[in-house]
Design a protein around this motif. Structure first.
Motif, PDB file in Angstrom:
ATOM      1  N   TRP A 190       0.914  -1.140   0.016  1.00 35.09           N
ATOM      2  CA  TRP A 190       0.034  -0.132  -0.036  1.00 35.09           C
ATOM      3  C   TRP A 190       0.808   1.215  -0.066  1.00 35.09           C
ATOM      4  CZ3 TRP A 190       1.568  -2.071   4.364  1.00 35.09           C
ATOM      5  CH2 TRP A 190       2.262  -1.228   5.467  1.00 35.09           C
ATOM      6  N   SER A 224       0.021   5.620   0.591  1.00 38.41           N
ATOM      7  CA  SER A 224      -0.751   6.745   0.297  1.00 38.41           C
ATOM      8  C   SER A 224      -0.270   8.305   0.143  1.00 38.41           C
ATOM      9  CB  SER A 224      -1.560   6.944   1.847  1.00 38.41           C
ATOM     10  OG  SER A 224      -0.860   7.277   3.107  1.00 38.41           O
ATOM     11  N   GLY A 283      -3.733  12.212  -0.643  1.00 33.67           N
ATOM     12  CA  GLY A 283      -5.021  12.185  -0.221  1.00 33.67           C
ATOM     13  C   GLY A 283      -5.694  10.765  -0.674  1.00 33.67           C
ATOM     14  N   VAL A 284      -4.905   9.913  -1.527  1.00 35.21           N
ATOM     15  CA  VAL A 284      -5.121   8.786  -2.166  1.00 35.21           C
ATOM     16  C   VAL A 284      -4.488   7.380  -1.502  1.00 35.21           C
ATOM     17  CG1 VAL A 284      -5.507   7.386  -4.135  1.00 35.21           C
ATOM     18  CG2 VAL A 284      -5.629   9.943  -4.273  1.00 35.21           C
ATOM     19  N   SER A 285      -5.509   6.385  -1.401  1.00 37.02           N
ATOM     20  CA  SER A 285      -4.960   5.319  -0.820  1.00 37.02           C
ATOM     21  C   SER A 285      -4.702   4.162  -2.025  1.00 37.02           C
ATOM     22  CB  SER A 285      -5.896   4.487   0.315  1.00 37.02           C
ATOM     23  OG  SER A 285      -5.438   3.240   0.523  1.00 37.02           O
ATOM     24  N   LYS A 309      -3.250   0.875  -3.448  1.00 38.06           N
ATOM     25  CA  LYS A 309      -3.035  -0.490  -2.773  1.00 38.06           C
ATOM     26  C   LYS A 309      -2.858  -1.534  -4.189  1.00 38.06           C
ATOM     27  CE  LYS A 309      -4.920  -0.664   1.655  1.00 38.06           C
ATOM     28  NZ  LYS A 309      -5.620  -1.526   2.771  1.00 38.06           N
ATOM     29  N   ARG A 315     -10.408   7.007  -8.572  1.00 37.69           N
ATOM     30  CA  ARG A 315     -10.929   5.873  -7.987  1.00 37.69           C
ATOM     31  C   ARG A 315     -11.208   4.958  -8.900  1.00 37.69           C
ATOM     32  NH1 ARG A 315     -13.914   6.027  -2.978  1.00 37.69           N
ATOM     33  NH2 ARG A 315     -13.684   8.462  -2.959  1.00 37.69           N
ATOM     34  N   ASP A 342      -8.324   4.147  -3.805  1.00 39.37           N
ATOM     35  CA  ASP A 342      -9.424   4.482  -3.244  1.00 39.37           C
ATOM     36  C   ASP A 342     -10.439   3.637  -3.329  1.00 39.37           C
ATOM     37  OD1 ASP A 342      -8.453   6.389  -1.583  1.00 39.37           O
ATOM     38  OD2 ASP A 342      -9.242   8.074  -2.561  1.00 39.37           O
ATOM     39  N   GLN A 343     -10.094   2.393  -3.820  1.00 38.22           N
ATOM     40  CA  GLN A 343     -11.167   1.088  -3.983  1.00 38.22           C
ATOM     41  C   GLN A 343     -10.612   0.070  -3.244  1.00 38.22           C
ATOM     42  OE1 GLN A 343     -12.606   0.618  -7.910  1.00 38.22           O
ATOM     43  NE2 GLN A 343     -14.418   2.158  -7.488  1.00 38.22           N
ATOM     44  N   THR A 344     -10.073  -0.016  -1.951  1.00 37.57           N
ATOM     45  CA  THR A 344      -9.561  -1.027  -1.302  1.00 37.57           C
ATOM     46  C   THR A 344     -10.542  -2.127  -1.169  1.00 37.57           C
ATOM     47  OG1 THR A 344      -8.188   0.359  -0.160  1.00 37.57           O
ATOM     48  CG2 THR A 344      -8.437  -1.725   0.819  1.00 37.57           C
ATOM     49  N   HIS A 389      -7.185  10.296   5.993  1.00 34.28           N
ATOM     50  CA  HIS A 389      -6.412  11.342   5.236  1.00 34.28           C
ATOM     51  C   HIS A 389      -6.999  11.141   3.872  1.00 34.28           C
ATOM     52  CE1 HIS A 389      -3.175  14.105   5.938  1.00 34.28           C
ATOM     53  NE2 HIS A 389      -2.565  13.646   4.588  1.00 34.28           N
ATOM     54  N   GLU A 410      -9.859   7.096   1.969  1.00 34.53           N
ATOM     55  CA  GLU A 410      -9.651   5.839   2.396  1.00 34.53           C
ATOM     56  C   GLU A 410      -8.281   5.690   3.272  1.00 34.53           C
ATOM     57  OE1 GLU A 410      -9.938   2.433  -0.477  1.00 34.53           O
ATOM     58  OE2 GLU A 410     -12.107   3.182  -0.900  1.00 34.53           O
ATOM     59  N   ALA A 411      -7.331   6.366   2.772  1.00 36.41           N
ATOM     60  CA  ALA A 411      -5.913   6.463   3.448  1.00 36.41           C
ATOM     61  C   ALA A 411      -6.247   6.546   5.192  1.00 36.41           C
ATOM     62  CB  ALA A 411      -5.096   7.202   2.863  1.00 36.41           C
TER      63      ALA A 411
END
Lengths: 463, 78
Positions: A344, A346, A349-351, A353, A375, A393-395, B27, B30-31
């Protein structure tokens, strides 16, 4: 002593030495105790600190919401170990079963686990690397120094837009600092996720105010008379003024201390079997030397038995647990390390993965969401099967794709997905750099017109 | 109090950010960012957050009996 008798003795009175006192080393030590090992346990670490967690160093710590010296890893189990911290291992004698330490000491073992990890690849030009303002980020001391310097920085130059470089750029922008990112590929994260996703990462950076320059290399760093970084010269002839430069050019495996040991160790890591036993240089698997974490390179059945070398947090934990279990188990009880790669990040502001091995992907299909919305879920295909997936952002969808990867499901997947868009109807080339071509060969330029004053300027490639 | 979140496991449900907002914060959508060394005064909140995590991704040191399910959850790894 016969096999079973030896194992019984090993488990109760043997000596286990773990070189590397970070995530993998700690989790292995805990697993050994948890599984009933009662012999002596020694952990050797070159840093003077107890095992700490590194992912926060490029995120919370740089943002100032966590302190660099307060990321110590929680303990899952009492490990009752002898700690040799702040002293590096400098050699291994496999015949005598001894590890040599930098302070001249030697530690004998019956079973050895090597979990020495990686170090940040330094700026190749030593005098330039020594300039005040030039940093790498790998250790907590690196993070503390960088964090302090950021409080007074005017412009930060990030050299290399992999995950670490991108996360640092993100943190700097969030602190309101002007940031220039120089990346030799066509976009950030290209090596890990390919050009299609890299393009999204590039747009994210630019939207957040990063001065992103791709397809370029930094050819030199220049200091002022006091030895402070002043500017960087780029391969297109331009100059970037910066007082802080962050060198994020990837990592090198910590195997130099094993030179001449007879172990199959080199800059690409230490080769081991799926049971974490190290190979020696003859290609024979050892019985008493095990490897785990970033420094290991082991074959994965799901990915054509390729030797994978993964710098992933989850891999360090999973491989350490398998190695520890196998160190004190008979051959019939040993387990293979078949962890499906996952990581992962970050940033901005985006996760982000991923599961599987995206870099094996030939094609990518945007199965859910849309690139333009930042996303989405991208699915990578390799020879007609699903080999990896990435989410922005779609974990929540990722686990589904992990099952597809584990089941070698056909690519493109035939399911009607939730939130499937027209643009995701067809796979497109994933656009990874060709691994057989150097991405960082020398830059050669010609000048002059007449045959007598033709000059070749040669800027050497940098690994 | 030391803690670590297995962010491979974390799916951004944000339960922890509601239950222990001084330690866990979202943050973006999703983070998750968290303080790996929470103040001891936060213990009760953190323990509650760890227990409420739908994917059991939070590992807290010295949680007494409560560590068992969390440890199991983490050692599966992925």
């Amino acid at each position: 002593m016969d096999g079973d008798g030896y194992l019984e003795w090993m488990r109760s009175e043997g000596r286990i030495v773990i070189v590397g006192a970070s995530l993998a080393g700690l989790r292995a030590a805990e697993t050994l105790r948890e599984e009933g090992f009662t012999g002596s346990l020694t952990l050797i670490g070159d840093e003077p600190h107890e095992p700490y967690d590194r992912p926060p160093l490029s995120k919370q710590v740089l943002l100032g919401t966590a302190s660099a010296d307060r990321t110590l890893l929680p303990r899952r189990w009492a490990i009752d170990a002898t700690w040799r911290l702040g002293v590096a291992a400098t050699g291994l004698d496999m015949a005598a079963k001894r590890v040599r330490l930098a302070d001249g000491d030697e530690v004998g073992y019956d079973r050895l686990l090597i979990a020495t990890g990686v170090h940040a690849r330094p700026w190749p030009h030593e005098t330039e690397a020594d300039l005040d303002g030039v940093f790498v980020l790998r250790t907590r001391d690196d993070a503390a120094r960088l964090q302090r310097r950021l409080t007074s920085a005017r412009r930060v130059l990030v050299i290399g837009a992999g995950f670490t470089g991108s996360e640092i750029a993100s943190a700097c922008r969030e602190r309101g600092l002007p940031v220039t990112v120089v990346e030799r590929a066509a976009a950030p994260l290209v090596g890990a996720l390919g050009g299609v996703v890299g393009q999204v990462a590039a747009e994210l950076q630019r939207e957040h105010g990063v001065d992103l320059r791709c397809g370029l290399m930094v050819t030199g760093l220049e200091g002022d008379s006091a030895g402070r970084l002043r500017c960087a010269h780029l391969s297109d002839g331009t100059t970037v003024e910066a007082d802080v430069a962050l060198v994020s050019l990837g990592a090198t495996r910590n195997t130099a201390w094993l030179a001449g040991s007879g172990l199959g160790a080199g800059p690409r890591g230490i080769a081991c079997d799926a049971g974490c036993r190290a190979f020696d240089v003859r290609g024979i698997v050892t019985d008493d030397v095990f490897v785990a974490g970033d420094v290991a390179r082991s074959p994965h059945a799901l990915f054509g038995y390729q030797f994978l070398s993964l710098e992933h947090w989850g891999n360090a934990v999973a491989q350490a647990e398998v190695a520890a279990h196998n160190m004190i188990s008979s051959s019939s009880e040993r387990r293979p390390h078949l962890w499906v790669p996952a990581f992962w990040s970050s940033q901005f502001g985006v996760s982000i993965k991923s599961v599987g091995v995206p870099s094996l992907g030939e094609e990518i299909l945007i199965a859910q969401g849309a690139l333009a919305e930042r996303r989405f879920t991208g699915v990578y295909g390799y020879q007609g099967r699903v080999i990896a997936a990435v989410t922005f952002d779609q974990t929540k969808w990722l686990e589904f794709y992990q099952r597809l990867i584990e089941g070698a499901a056909p690519f493109p997947p035939a399911f009607p997905m939730v939130d499937h868009r027209a643009e995701g109807l067809r796979p497109v080339p994933a656009d990874f750099p060709d691994p057989s071509l150097p991405t960082h060969g020398p830059s050669v330029t010609l000048s002059g017109y007449s045959p007598t004053d033709r000059r070749v300027a040669f800027t050497p490639g940098r690994a | 109090m030391r803690l670590v979140v297995d962010l491979n496991r974390c799916q951004g449900y944000a339960q922890c950010a509601f239950l222990a907002p001084d330690v866990f914060a979202m943050h973006g959508d999703e983070a998750l960012l968290y303080n790996p060394h929470a103040d001891d005064a936060q213990r009760e909140h953190v323990v509650r957050a760890a227990a409420a995590c739908p994917v059991q991704a939070i590992l807290v040191e010295d949680m007494g009996d409560a560590t068992a399910p969390v440890r199991e959850g983490l050692s599966g790894g992925r």
